[in-house]
Structure formats: C-alpha cells, structure tokens
Scaffold this motif. Structure first.
Motif, PDB file in Angstrom:
ATOM      1  N   CYS A 134       8.170 -44.154   8.508  1.00 33.45           N
ATOM      2  CA  CYS A 134       9.220 -43.287   7.960  1.00 33.45           C
ATOM      3  C   CYS A 134       8.550 -42.422   6.902  1.00 33.45           C
ATOM      4  N   GLY A 135       7.936 -41.338   7.340  1.00 39.24           N
ATOM      5  CA  GLY A 135       7.029 -40.566   6.508  1.00 39.24           C
ATOM      6  C   GLY A 135       7.660 -39.844   5.342  1.00 39.24           C
ATOM      7  N   LYS A 136       8.984 -39.633   5.348  1.00 39.62           N
ATOM      8  CA  LYS A 136       9.631 -38.916   4.253  1.00 39.62           C
ATOM      9  C   LYS A 136      10.444 -39.815   3.328  1.00 39.62           C
ATOM     10  N   LEU A 137      10.482 -41.093   3.611  1.00 40.79           N
ATOM     11  CA  LEU A 137      11.269 -42.006   2.780  1.00 40.79           C
ATOM     12  C   LEU A 137      10.599 -42.166   1.411  1.00 40.79           C
ATOM     13  N   GLU A 138      11.378 -41.923   0.331  1.00 38.89           N
ATOM     14  CA  GLU A 138      10.837 -41.998  -1.022  1.00 38.89           C
ATOM     15  C   GLU A 138      11.200 -43.298  -1.725  1.00 38.89           C
ATOM     16  N   TYR A 139      12.349 -43.872  -1.405  1.00 36.52           N
ATOM     17  CA  TYR A 139      12.736 -45.149  -1.995  1.00 36.52           C
ATOM     18  C   TYR A 139      13.706 -45.853  -1.058  1.00 36.52           C
ATOM     19  N   VAL A 140      13.849 -47.163  -1.241  1.00 34.41           N
ATOM     20  CA  VAL A 140      14.692 -47.959  -0.353  1.00 34.41           C
ATOM     21  C   VAL A 140      16.059 -48.199  -0.960  1.00 34.41           C
ATOM     22  N   PHE A 141      16.113 -48.692  -2.197  1.00 39.34           N
ATOM     23  CA  PHE A 141      17.380 -49.036  -2.824  1.00 39.34           C
ATOM     24  C   PHE A 141      17.627 -48.152  -4.037  1.00 39.34           C
ATOM     25  N   PRO A 142      18.865 -47.768  -4.305  1.00 40.96           N
ATOM     26  CA  PRO A 142      19.167 -46.977  -5.500  1.00 40.96           C
ATOM     27  C   PRO A 142      19.099 -47.830  -6.759  1.00 40.96           C
ATOM     28  N   VAL A 143      18.915 -47.184  -7.881  1.00 39.23           N
ATOM     29  CA  VAL A 143      18.789 -47.886  -9.140  1.00 39.23           C
ATOM     30  C   VAL A 143      20.059 -48.648  -9.488  1.00 39.23           C
ATOM     31  N   SER A 144      21.212 -48.192  -8.967  1.00 36.38           N
ATOM     32  CA  SER A 144      22.483 -48.845  -9.281  1.00 36.38           C
ATOM     33  C   SER A 144      22.586 -50.234  -8.660  1.00 36.38           C
ATOM     34  N   MET A 145      21.735 -50.518  -7.701  1.00 37.35           N
ATOM     35  CA  MET A 145      21.766 -51.811  -7.037  1.00 37.35           C
ATOM     36  C   MET A 145      20.878 -52.792  -7.780  1.00 37.35           C
ATOM     37  N   SER A 146      21.336 -53.998  -7.893  1.00 32.87           N
ATOM     38  CA  SER A 146      20.544 -55.008  -8.574  1.00 32.87           C
ATOM     39  C   SER A 146      19.187 -55.150  -7.896  1.00 32.87           C
ATOM     40  N   PRO A 147      18.090 -55.073  -8.661  1.00 32.81           N
ATOM     41  CA  PRO A 147      16.765 -55.161  -8.052  1.00 32.81           C
ATOM     42  C   PRO A 147      16.315 -56.581  -7.749  1.00 32.81           C
ATOM     43  N   SER A 148      17.191 -57.533  -7.878  1.00 32.95           N
ATOM     44  CA  SER A 148      16.851 -58.906  -7.522  1.00 32.95           C
ATOM     45  C   SER A 148      17.417 -59.226  -6.147  1.00 32.95           C
ATOM     46  N   LEU A 149      16.556 -59.633  -5.255  1.00 29.12           N
ATOM     47  CA  LEU A 149      16.963 -59.980  -3.893  1.00 29.12           C
ATOM     48  C   LEU A 149      16.713 -61.475  -3.718  1.00 29.12           C
ATOM     49  N   PRO A 150      17.691 -62.320  -4.038  1.00 29.56           N
ATOM     50  CA  PRO A 150      17.458 -63.761  -4.160  1.00 29.56           C
ATOM     51  C   PRO A 150      17.111 -64.465  -2.870  1.00 29.56           C
ATOM     52  N   ASN A 151      17.446 -63.852  -1.696  1.00 24.56           N
ATOM     53  CA  ASN A 151      17.186 -64.529  -0.425  1.00 24.56           C
ATOM     54  C   ASN A 151      16.135 -63.835   0.428  1.00 24.56           C
ATOM     55  N   LEU A 152      15.515 -62.780  -0.092  1.00 23.14           N
ATOM     56  CA  LEU A 152      14.509 -62.050   0.684  1.00 23.14           C
ATOM     57  C   LEU A 152      13.298 -62.938   0.945  1.00 23.14           C
ATOM     58  N   GLU A 153      12.941 -63.085   2.238  1.00 27.24           N
ATOM     59  CA  GLU A 153      11.823 -63.934   2.637  1.00 27.24           C
ATOM     60  C   GLU A 153      10.637 -63.134   3.151  1.00 27.24           C
ATOM     61  N   GLN A 154      10.913 -61.982   3.773  1.00 30.81           N
ATOM     62  CA  GLN A 154       9.841 -61.185   4.363  1.00 30.81           C
ATOM     63  C   GLN A 154      10.074 -59.710   4.072  1.00 30.81           C
ATOM     64  N   MET A 155       9.036 -59.040   3.546  1.00 29.64           N
ATOM     65  CA  MET A 155       9.106 -57.600   3.323  1.00 29.64           C
ATOM     66  C   MET A 155       7.868 -56.955   3.932  1.00 29.64           C
ATOM     67  N   THR A 156       8.086 -56.001   4.827  1.00 33.89           N
ATOM     68  CA  THR A 156       6.994 -55.271   5.468  1.00 33.89           C
ATOM     69  C   THR A 156       7.243 -53.781   5.300  1.00 33.89           C
ATOM     70  N   ILE A 157       6.302 -53.103   4.671  1.00 32.82           N
ATOM     71  CA  ILE A 157       6.365 -51.650   4.527  1.00 32.82           C
ATOM     72  C   ILE A 157       5.080 -51.102   5.123  1.00 32.82           C
ATOM     73  N   ALA A 158       5.188 -50.298   6.175  1.00 32.60           N
ATOM     74  CA  ALA A 158       3.998 -49.803   6.872  1.00 32.60           C
ATOM     75  C   ALA A 158       4.148 -48.323   7.185  1.00 32.60           C
ATOM     76  N   ARG A 159       3.110 -47.584   6.871  1.00 28.13           N
ATOM     77  CA  ARG A 159       3.028 -46.168   7.228  1.00 28.13           C
ATOM     78  C   ARG A 159       4.230 -45.370   6.728  1.00 28.13           C
ATOM     79  N   ALA A 160       4.708 -45.735   5.558  1.00 28.05           N
ATOM     80  CA  ALA A 160       5.711 -44.930   4.859  1.00 28.05           C
ATOM     81  C   ALA A 160       5.001 -44.323   3.659  1.00 28.05           C
TER      82      ALA A 160
END
Length: 442
Positions: free
Chosen positions: A331-357
């Motif tokens: 996703c070559g034009k994506l600048e951010y995933v979540f807005p600042v208004s959203m809590s930056p804590s993801l208590p159940n996140l187990e896997q994060m993959t960011i590739a070629r963004a």
C-alpha cells in the motif's frame, strides 16, 4: 405414462442427480414416453421437492410449479440434485438461460436461496417488479455472469401500498457472494430508504472490475450483524461506503459495524480509504474486529479517513480492543494506520506485519506535540510477532516522545534505514534494543 401424476398422496419427491435425465416436453417426438413436469400439478399434497432440470426447454410454456413448503430446483448440471431441501432454493448453472416466468414464480413464492452461475445475457438479476420477494431472500451467490450489470433493482416504493410500513427489503439476507462479474456496475440500483441489511453477516466480493462503490451511506447504517467483509480484485472500487455531497457531516445515530470481525481487502488499486469519517464516528472503533488484512491497494491513504483539520472532531474511542492480526502490504501511499483519537494500546494484538508500505510514517498518527497516552507508553501486551519490511526513515509507531513495550517472540526487520528513529524500547525475550541501537544479551 403419467407415472408421477398417479401418486396422488405423495408429499415428498426427491429425484437424484443421475436417476433421471430426460424430462418430456409436450408436443415433442417422444410421444409422452418420459415423465413431464406437468405431472407435478397433479400432486395436490406435494410439499417437498428436489430435482434437476438439465435444460430450460424441458419446462412447458404454461407450466406453474405447485405450492411447495421446501424445494431445491437445479437448472443445469453443475450442482448436486436429490438432497433433502432445508429451505427454498433455486440454482441456475452452466450457461442455462434463466426462464423469466419460472424464476418470477418461484421468487415470489418465498424463495430464500438463489445461486446463479454463467447466466448468459442477464443484465439485472432481480428487477424492480420482483422487489416484494426480496424480503424472503437469505442467500444470494452469483458468479461468472458476463453481462450482469446490477444485482438488485430496487425501484420506488408504491405510494398506494404499505410497503414502507412493512418489513424492509433484503431484511432477511444473511450472505451475499458476487464473483467474476466483469460488467457489474452496482449491487443495488435505486433508492435504498426502504432497504435494510440488518441480518447480513457475510459479504464476499471478487473480480468485479467495474464496481466503484459497495454501500450507500444509509445502507452502511443497517449492518448490525455483518461479521466478515472480503473484497478482492475490484480494480475500479474507490469507496466501500459512498458519501453523497453533504453526507460526510451527518453523524448517524446507530453504529455501523458492531460485530465485524474480519476485513480482508486485496488488489483494489483505486481504493482511497476503508471508512469515511462520517461513519467511523459511530463505529466505536469496530469493537469486535479481530483481523485487518489489506494487500496491494496502491491508492489507499487512510484506514479511517480524516482530512486536514478534521482530527479534532473525532471523539476518543477505546480502539480496536479485540484485534489479533494486522497485516498491511503493498500500500504505497498509506501514511498511517490508526488516527490519534484512537487509543494506541492494542491489548489483544498478536501479529503485526507491515510490508512494502514505503510511505508509511506512523502506525498511530500524531504530531510531535500530541499526547498519545497518559503515561507516554504504547503497550502491546500480547504482541508476539512483528514483521517490518519497508524503506522508511519515519518514527513509524508514532511520535518520538514516547516508549513502546513489545514483548515479542519473533522480530523481522528489513529495509528500514534508521531503526532508532521509530522504536524507543523493544524487548525480544533476552534480546534488548534501545534507541541508540546498542545490543545487549541478558
């Protein structure tokens, strides 16, 4: 011979897939040696029917199916016939042209499931004259119909009827699958004020090369049970939710996707954002979302759209509290995933993959002075696998004035030139990295 017609007290008739091939048609040279569909009209007690009609020509011109409680009727050869019906189902396959009269008759007789494949020169599957039957539909599966341009033609509500006071159209629909429809321009054509998708749980779309949007803004507010959204190879898709002029500032009163668990979007090259701000305001940040997987969306700039000057109008939300898997790639034009208004804590996140963004600046968007958390720490207490494959010099997780606690078991980093600019603190079992890139084994 009229063998079937003699079974006057027959209540259930299940004709297996290969047990009978040749239905007779009145006026043909067979002279009535084979069974005819007209014999079914002699069975006054028939309630359950399962059969296959290999050719539409086998249906007599004036034939009317008897009133049935349950049925599986297969037009063509591809699907198995002879199973015991559990609902009212019509299946048309193998290029068999839909017999308009038969389809209309069955459809208005509480047809619940429609499966259509290779339907030839059909431009509208459900024309407006059949819209009353849309109230009974529970499942619609359509694929490989080369001429189909629209699925549901809704039409205007009849002013002389009580249609608007009755059960909304499509209110029983639970599953919609549309695949390989190269000419499809819209799913629902016409006003949607008398339509509700209140029971839709699964939406699968693929290879719809001319589709530009999926939902209107009003329809997006009637999806309380949607659990899975899968969109693949829709090259012209620009908006999942299309907003007309002035709709962006209308804040709906009901949440849009309270049960959505899975979002998969692949190869939608013109998609600019997933959710517009006017809808995301009421989403409670998708409280049940567990998987977010976006691949090869070259024009995607935002997951939740926020234009310049709009961040402050988005209220604080608890975040994606149940998300377990986050995958973003190509996703070559994506600048951010979540807005600042959203809590930056993801208590159940187990896997994060960011590739070629490679234009990605931050996971959580915020300026240098924004306070993302009360204690200045982003926490991912369940994150075990982190894979970053991108060329970027940005701080990545968020502004540089905070720490990150990531109890990883597996870490992959490829292509990032200045790791220290985006990661303040990282712990991978016994391996510790600090911002100055000193490595210590403990």
């Amino acid at each position: 011979m009229n063998l079937i017609g003699r079974l006057k007290k027959l209540e259930e008739l299940l004709i297996g897939e290969y047990s009978f091939e040749e239905w007779d048609v009145d006026g043909t040279s067979t002279g009535g040696m084979n069974a005819s569909l007209t014999e079914l009209n002699s069975l006054s007690q028939l309630a359950v029917l399962s059969l296959r009609i290999p050719k539409v020509e086998c249906i007599p011109r004036d034939f009317v199916f008897p009133s049935l409680r349950k049925y599986d009727i297969v037009l063509g050869n591809r699907f198995v016939a002879g199973r015991y019906p559990t609902s009212t189902t019509l299946i048309s396959t193998d290029g068999t042209s839909l017999n308009a009269k038969t389809f209309e008759q069955l459809f208005l007789h509480k047809l619940e499931s429609v499966q259509v494949s290779s339907c030839g020169d059909v431009f509208t599957l459900f024309p407006a004259r059949l819209r009353q039957g849309l109230k009974n539909l529970k499942e619609v599966i359509v694929d490989r119909c080369k001429s189909l341009e629209e699925v549901f033609e809704l039409g205007e509500a009849d002013e002389q009827s009580n249609e608007e006071k009755e059960m909304p159209l499509l209110s029983s629909l639970t599953e919609l699958q549309l695949e390989m429809l190269p000419e499809l321009k819209c799913i629902w054509k016409g006003p949607t004020g008398h339509v509700s998708l209140q029971n839709l749980a699964r939406l699968e779309l693929g290879y719809l090369h001319k589709l530009t949007f999926i939902f209107t803004a009003p329809l997006a507010q009637s999806l309380p049970k949607l659990e899975r959204l899968n969109i693949r190879k829709c090259g012209e898709l620009k908006h999942i939710i299309r907003e007309e002029d002035g709709e962006r500032k209308i804040i709906p009163q009901s949440p849009g996707f309270p049960k959505l668990k899975t979002i998969i979007i692949e190869e939608c090259g013109k998609l600019e954002y997933v959710f517009p701000v006017s809808v995301s305001l009421t989403l409670q940040s998708l409280p049940q979302l567990q998987t977010l997987d976006i691949t090869a969306c070259g024009e995607l700039k935002h997951i939740i759209r926020e234009e310049d000057g709009e961040r402050e109008i988005v209220p604080e939300s608890p975040g994606f509290l149940k998300i377990k898997t986050l995958r973003i790639s190509y996703c070559g034009k994506l600048e951010y995933v979540f807005p600042v208004s959203m809590s930056p804590s993801l208590p159940n996140l187990e896997q994060m993959t960011i590739a070629r963004a490679d234009n990605l600046k931050q996971i959580f968007y915020g300026g240098e002075g924004d306070a993302l958390t009360r204690d200045g720490i982003i926490k991912f207490p369940q994150l075990r696998e982190l894979s970053l494959r991108l060329r970027s010099n940005y701080s990545f997780l968020g502004p540089r004035n905070f720490d990150a606690q990531l109890p990883l078991q597996e870490l992959t980093i490829e292509g990032h030139e200045e790791v220290g600019n985006w990661l303040a603190q990282l712990q991978v079992r016994n391996l510790y990295f600090s911002t100055n890139l000193n490595c210590q084994l403990r």
